[in-house]
Motif scaffolding. Structure first.
Motif, mmCIF file in Angstrom:
data_model
loop_
_atom_site.group_PDB
_atom_site.id
_atom_site.type_symbol
_atom_site.label_atom_id
_atom_site.label_comp_id
_atom_site.label_asym_id
_atom_site.label_seq_id
_atom_site.Cartn_x
_atom_site.Cartn_y
_atom_site.Cartn_z
ATOM 1 N N LYS A 124 -5.212 -122.834 -18.034
ATOM 2 C CA LYS A 124 -4.169 -122.818 -17.006
ATOM 3 C C LYS A 124 -3.637 -121.411 -16.744
ATOM 4 C CE LYS A 124 -2.838 -127.580 -18.044
ATOM 5 N NZ LYS A 124 -1.741 -128.489 -18.415
ATOM 6 N N PHE A 125 -4.558 -120.436 -16.670
ATOM 7 C CA PHE A 125 -4.163 -119.070 -16.373
ATOM 8 C C PHE A 125 -3.688 -118.941 -14.927
ATOM 9 C CE2 PHE A 125 -6.663 -118.079 -20.108
ATOM 10 C CZ PHE A 125 -6.012 -116.968 -20.642
ATOM 11 N N ASN A 126 -2.585 -118.234 -14.734
ATOM 12 C CA ASN A 126 -2.157 -117.817 -13.407
ATOM 13 C C ASN A 126 -1.397 -116.506 -13.555
ATOM 14 O OD1 ASN A 126 0.668 -118.440 -13.982
ATOM 15 N ND2 ASN A 126 0.053 -120.594 -13.782
ATOM 16 N N TYR A 158 3.206 -122.714 -24.270
ATOM 17 C CA TYR A 158 3.262 -122.191 -22.908
ATOM 18 C C TYR A 158 3.823 -120.769 -22.957
ATOM 19 C CZ TYR A 158 2.548 -127.096 -21.876
ATOM 20 O OH TYR A 158 2.029 -128.376 -21.834
ATOM 21 N N VAL A 159 3.022 -119.815 -22.474
ATOM 22 C CA VAL A 159 3.355 -118.396 -22.574
ATOM 23 C C VAL A 159 3.590 -117.813 -21.189
ATOM 24 C CG1 VAL A 159 2.498 -116.125 -23.282
ATOM 25 C CG2 VAL A 159 2.031 -118.128 -24.701
ATOM 26 N N SER A 160 4.681 -117.065 -21.049
ATOM 27 C CA SER A 160 4.985 -116.379 -19.798
ATOM 28 C C SER A 160 4.578 -114.920 -19.909
ATOM 29 C CB SER A 160 6.486 -116.465 -19.501
ATOM 30 O OG SER A 160 6.821 -115.630 -18.397
ATOM 31 N N PHE A 161 3.950 -114.386 -18.848
ATOM 32 C CA PHE A 161 3.584 -112.972 -18.807
ATOM 33 C C PHE A 161 4.750 -112.107 -18.323
ATOM 34 C CE2 PHE A 161 -0.994 -114.477 -17.816
ATOM 35 C CZ PHE A 161 -1.225 -114.700 -19.164
ATOM 36 N N LYS A 162 5.851 -112.729 -17.925
ATOM 37 C CA LYS A 162 7.008 -111.986 -17.425
ATOM 38 C C LYS A 162 7.903 -111.633 -18.614
ATOM 39 C CE LYS A 162 6.873 -114.330 -12.936
ATOM 40 N NZ LYS A 162 7.619 -115.173 -11.977
ATOM 41 N N VAL A 163 7.669 -110.440 -19.144
ATOM 42 C CA VAL A 163 8.406 -109.989 -20.326
ATOM 43 C C VAL A 163 9.154 -108.720 -19.986
ATOM 44 C CG1 VAL A 163 8.216 -109.263 -22.737
ATOM 45 C CG2 VAL A 163 6.628 -110.969 -21.818
ATOM 46 N N GLU A 164 10.450 -108.737 -20.173
ATOM 47 C CA GLU A 164 11.257 -107.560 -19.894
ATOM 48 C C GLU A 164 11.133 -106.559 -21.031
ATOM 49 O OE1 GLU A 164 15.245 -108.730 -19.254
ATOM 50 O OE2 GLU A 164 14.826 -109.899 -17.437
ATOM 51 N N GLU A 201 -1.503 -121.381 -20.953
ATOM 52 C CA GLU A 201 -1.236 -122.352 -22.021
ATOM 53 C C GLU A 201 -2.204 -122.082 -23.171
ATOM 54 O OE1 GLU A 201 -1.765 -127.153 -22.789
ATOM 55 O OE2 GLU A 201 -1.217 -126.441 -20.783
ATOM 56 N N ILE A 202 -1.688 -122.006 -24.398
ATOM 57 C CA ILE A 202 -2.490 -121.713 -25.579
ATOM 58 C C ILE A 202 -2.452 -122.908 -26.522
ATOM 59 C CG2 ILE A 202 -2.669 -120.247 -27.641
ATOM 60 C CD1 ILE A 202 -1.351 -118.029 -26.026
ATOM 61 N N ARG A 203 -3.585 -123.183 -27.158
ATOM 62 C CA ARG A 203 -3.631 -124.198 -28.209
ATOM 63 C C ARG A 203 -3.365 -123.489 -29.529
ATOM 64 N NH1 ARG A 203 -2.680 -129.041 -27.135
ATOM 65 N NH2 ARG A 203 -3.721 -129.638 -29.061
ATOM 66 N N SER A 204 -2.277 -123.840 -30.206
ATOM 67 C CA SER A 204 -1.938 -123.163 -31.449
ATOM 68 C C SER A 204 -1.040 -124.024 -32.321
ATOM 69 C CB SER A 204 -1.229 -121.835 -31.158
ATOM 70 O OG SER A 204 -0.779 -121.224 -32.341
#
Length: 212
Positions: free
Chosen positions: A33-35, A77-83, A40-43
């Motif tokens: 589910k990359f965008n 669920y991982v967000s790429f929006k990191v401040e 989403e990671i299985r861990s």
């Protein structure tokens, strides 16, 4: 919404290597589910919301920085929006006691010493070994389980320990497109082997025996 390749197939189970920046522990797993916003990671190891992680795809030279947004039944669920954090916040980062074998050498050389990472934070770590005093200020650290060296700077040292500021290199998560993500049946073309050898990271890079 899941990404698709040009022939319309949905992408699932993309091989990835995940680094926990708090402990420098690595995990080989799968993501989907990359965008441009995340994936989403299985861990079963990532359990804390807000945890900062690095995600490395097999065909990328850099990691993508992300933050855990939700953990649910083995799906992270991982967000790429990191401040970015300020320097003041970095100085206050808590260090966690760890025990991770590594190989440290000069920035432009593979000659170095075996060491153990004894504590870690998001921006630095402490090394334990003999021979650290002979190393140059600018170093690279090869961490067990991570198939790419990490650049760093020794900020203090003595005969047994050294404090290191780590310089992480990140790719832009927003640059992940359908042309960069490969479905499982094409993963081998990205350097991922079906049956990696025991001294392989699974990403086509052999680990040093000293760091196993």
């Amino acid at each position: 919404m899941s990404e698709t390749v040009k022939d319309g197939r949905e992408i699932t189970g993309q091989p990835v290597l995940v680094l926990d920046f708090d402990t420098l522990a690595c995990e080989e797993t799968t993501a989907s589910k990359f965008n441009k916003s995340g994936c989403e990671i299985r861990s079963g190891k990532l359990t804390e919301v807000g945890q900062l992680v690095g995600i490395r795809l097999a065909d990328m030279e850099q990691m993508i920085k992300g933050r855990v947004e939700k953990v649910e039944d083995g799906s992270v669920y991982v967000s790429f929006k990191v401040e970015d954090k300020s320097k003041v916040e970095k100085r206050r980062e808590p260090r966690k006691s760890v025990s991770i074998p590594a190989w440290v050498s000069g920035h432009k050389s593979d000659d170095g010493v075996r060491c153990d990472i004894v504590d870690a934070s998001k921006s630095g770590c402490r090394l334990s070994s003999t021979g650290l005093e002979a190393l140059p200020e600018n170093i690279k650290l090869q961490i067990a389980g991570l198939d790419m060296p990490v650049k760093g700077e020794i900020v203090w040292r003595n005969s047994s320990f050294a404090g290191v500021k780590l310089t992480w290199q990140f790719a832009n998560g927003g640059d992940i497109t359908e042309t960069r993500i490969k479905p499982p049946d094409l993963a081998g073309k990205a350097g991922v082997k079906d049956k990696p050898k025991s001294n392989s990271s699974g990403f086509g890079v052999k680990r040093r025996k000293e760091a196993d």
